[in-house]
Design a protein around this motif. Sequence first.
Motif, PDB file in Angstrom:
ATOM      1  N   SER A 197      -7.451   6.911   0.666  1.00  0.00           N
ATOM      2  CA  SER A 197      -7.208   7.302  -0.719  1.00  0.00           C
ATOM      3  C   SER A 197      -6.754   8.755  -0.765  1.00  0.00           C
ATOM      4  O   SER A 197      -6.955   9.520   0.175  1.00  0.00           O
ATOM      5  CB  SER A 197      -8.471   7.111  -1.564  1.00  0.00           C
ATOM      6  OG  SER A 197      -9.516   7.908  -1.045  1.00  0.00           O
ATOM      7  N   ILE A 198      -6.154   9.108  -1.869  1.00  0.00           N
ATOM      8  CA  ILE A 198      -5.642  10.461  -2.070  1.00  0.00           C
ATOM      9  C   ILE A 198      -6.638  11.247  -2.911  1.00  0.00           C
ATOM     10  O   ILE A 198      -7.098  10.755  -3.943  1.00  0.00           O
ATOM     11  CB  ILE A 198      -4.308  10.427  -2.842  1.00  0.00           C
ATOM     12  CG1 ILE A 198      -3.272   9.611  -2.098  1.00  0.00           C
ATOM     13  CG2 ILE A 198      -3.787  11.822  -3.113  1.00  0.00           C
ATOM     14  CD1 ILE A 198      -2.003   9.392  -2.902  1.00  0.00           C
ATOM     15  N   PHE A 250      -1.116   9.858   5.441  1.00  0.00           N
ATOM     16  CA  PHE A 250      -1.988   8.831   4.887  1.00  0.00           C
ATOM     17  C   PHE A 250      -1.660   7.502   5.546  1.00  0.00           C
ATOM     18  O   PHE A 250      -0.499   7.186   5.780  1.00  0.00           O
ATOM     19  CB  PHE A 250      -1.779   8.699   3.377  1.00  0.00           C
ATOM     20  CG  PHE A 250      -2.127   9.942   2.612  1.00  0.00           C
ATOM     21  CD1 PHE A 250      -3.433  10.222   2.271  1.00  0.00           C
ATOM     22  CD2 PHE A 250      -1.136  10.833   2.236  1.00  0.00           C
ATOM     23  CE1 PHE A 250      -3.752  11.370   1.565  1.00  0.00           C
ATOM     24  CE2 PHE A 250      -1.443  11.984   1.526  1.00  0.00           C
ATOM     25  CZ  PHE A 250      -2.757  12.252   1.194  1.00  0.00           C
ATOM     26  N   GLU A 274       1.583   7.187  -6.428  1.00  0.00           N
ATOM     27  CA  GLU A 274       0.524   8.157  -6.740  1.00  0.00           C
ATOM     28  C   GLU A 274       0.945   9.570  -6.346  1.00  0.00           C
ATOM     29  O   GLU A 274       0.720  10.524  -7.106  1.00  0.00           O
ATOM     30  CB  GLU A 274      -0.766   7.789  -6.015  1.00  0.00           C
ATOM     31  CG  GLU A 274      -1.462   6.570  -6.575  1.00  0.00           C
ATOM     32  CD  GLU A 274      -2.731   6.245  -5.800  1.00  0.00           C
ATOM     33  OE1 GLU A 274      -3.532   7.156  -5.533  1.00  0.00           O
ATOM     34  OE2 GLU A 274      -2.905   5.061  -5.444  1.00  0.00           O
ATOM     35  N   GLN A 304       2.179   1.813  -3.600  1.00  0.00           N
ATOM     36  CA  GLN A 304       1.127   2.397  -4.439  1.00  0.00           C
ATOM     37  C   GLN A 304       0.900   3.869  -4.086  1.00  0.00           C
ATOM     38  O   GLN A 304       0.810   4.722  -4.972  1.00  0.00           O
ATOM     39  CB  GLN A 304      -0.171   1.613  -4.281  1.00  0.00           C
ATOM     40  CG  GLN A 304      -1.290   2.163  -5.138  1.00  0.00           C
ATOM     41  CD  GLN A 304      -2.589   1.383  -4.976  1.00  0.00           C
ATOM     42  OE1 GLN A 304      -2.612   0.277  -4.451  1.00  0.00           O
ATOM     43  NE2 GLN A 304      -3.676   1.971  -5.435  1.00  0.00           N
ATOM     44  N   LEU A 305       0.806   4.162  -2.797  1.00  0.00           N
ATOM     45  CA  LEU A 305       0.546   5.523  -2.352  1.00  0.00           C
ATOM     46  C   LEU A 305       1.676   6.466  -2.753  1.00  0.00           C
ATOM     47  O   LEU A 305       1.433   7.561  -3.276  1.00  0.00           O
ATOM     48  CB  LEU A 305       0.346   5.541  -0.831  1.00  0.00           C
ATOM     49  CG  LEU A 305      -0.084   6.864  -0.229  1.00  0.00           C
ATOM     50  CD1 LEU A 305      -1.516   7.188  -0.621  1.00  0.00           C
ATOM     51  CD2 LEU A 305       0.040   6.817   1.274  1.00  0.00           C
ATOM     52  N   TRP A 363       0.839  -1.212   0.000  1.00  0.00           N
ATOM     53  CA  TRP A 363       0.000   0.000   0.000  1.00  0.00           C
ATOM     54  C   TRP A 363       0.871   1.258   0.000  1.00  0.00           C
ATOM     55  O   TRP A 363       0.495   2.279  -0.582  1.00  0.00           O
ATOM     56  CB  TRP A 363      -0.989  -0.004   1.161  1.00  0.00           C
ATOM     57  CG  TRP A 363      -0.394   0.191   2.527  1.00  0.00           C
ATOM     58  CD1 TRP A 363       0.009  -0.793   3.392  1.00  0.00           C
ATOM     59  CD2 TRP A 363      -0.132   1.429   3.191  1.00  0.00           C
ATOM     60  NE1 TRP A 363       0.513  -0.235   4.546  1.00  0.00           N
ATOM     61  CE2 TRP A 363       0.431   1.129   4.452  1.00  0.00           C
ATOM     62  CE3 TRP A 363      -0.320   2.769   2.856  1.00  0.00           C
ATOM     63  CZ2 TRP A 363       0.809   2.107   5.360  1.00  0.00           C
ATOM     64  CZ3 TRP A 363       0.054   3.751   3.762  1.00  0.00           C
ATOM     65  CH2 TRP A 363       0.613   3.417   4.988  1.00  0.00           C
ATOM     66  N   GLN A 364       2.051   1.192   0.632  1.00  0.00           N
ATOM     67  CA  GLN A 364       2.949   2.346   0.630  1.00  0.00           C
ATOM     68  C   GLN A 364       3.576   2.556  -0.746  1.00  0.00           C
ATOM     69  O   GLN A 364       3.742   3.691  -1.183  1.00  0.00           O
ATOM     70  CB  GLN A 364       4.037   2.191   1.691  1.00  0.00           C
ATOM     71  CG  GLN A 364       3.511   2.356   3.102  1.00  0.00           C
ATOM     72  CD  GLN A 364       4.601   2.230   4.140  1.00  0.00           C
ATOM     73  OE1 GLN A 364       5.462   1.371   4.054  1.00  0.00           O
ATOM     74  NE2 GLN A 364       4.547   3.100   5.142  1.00  0.00           N
ATOM     75  N   SER A 376      -2.820   3.118   5.695  1.00  0.00           N
ATOM     76  CA  SER A 376      -3.312   2.034   4.851  1.00  0.00           C
ATOM     77  C   SER A 376      -4.827   2.141   4.677  1.00  0.00           C
ATOM     78  O   SER A 376      -5.556   2.351   5.632  1.00  0.00           O
ATOM     79  CB  SER A 376      -2.968   0.687   5.500  1.00  0.00           C
ATOM     80  OG  SER A 376      -3.453  -0.370   4.715  1.00  0.00           O
TER      81      SER A 376
END
Length: 113
Positions: A96-97, A91, A23, A19-20, A16-17, A93
């Motif tokens: 969303s951003i 942010f 982004e 991906q974040l 998840w990190q 887990s």
Amino acid sequence: MNQEVTEFIAGLKEPWQVQLCTELREVVHNAIADATERMQYKKPHFLKNGKYAAVISPAKDAVSFVIFNAKGLELPEDLFEGPPERKTIKFRSGQSIDTDMLSGYIKQAASTL
């Protein structure tokens, strides 16, 4: 794009990190067309005209995103913290951003760099 930054993000332990952070990196580059990036203090830093614009800072259970030159921005106090010149949003887990919101703030903050 800086290869060190790419490798740093790809090497994060939590998917998840990865991906974040990917982004957030895209948000910065979309907001600041001529942004440069480098690893500094073991974190991805984004610059405009050699001045700090943003930093991605992964931690154990969160990813912090810092917007520099934030003085004068009207940011939601429930989302951002820190001194007037740099504001941080965290942010975790599953969160969303809001890419449009962040992009607008970054563009505005970087417009005078």
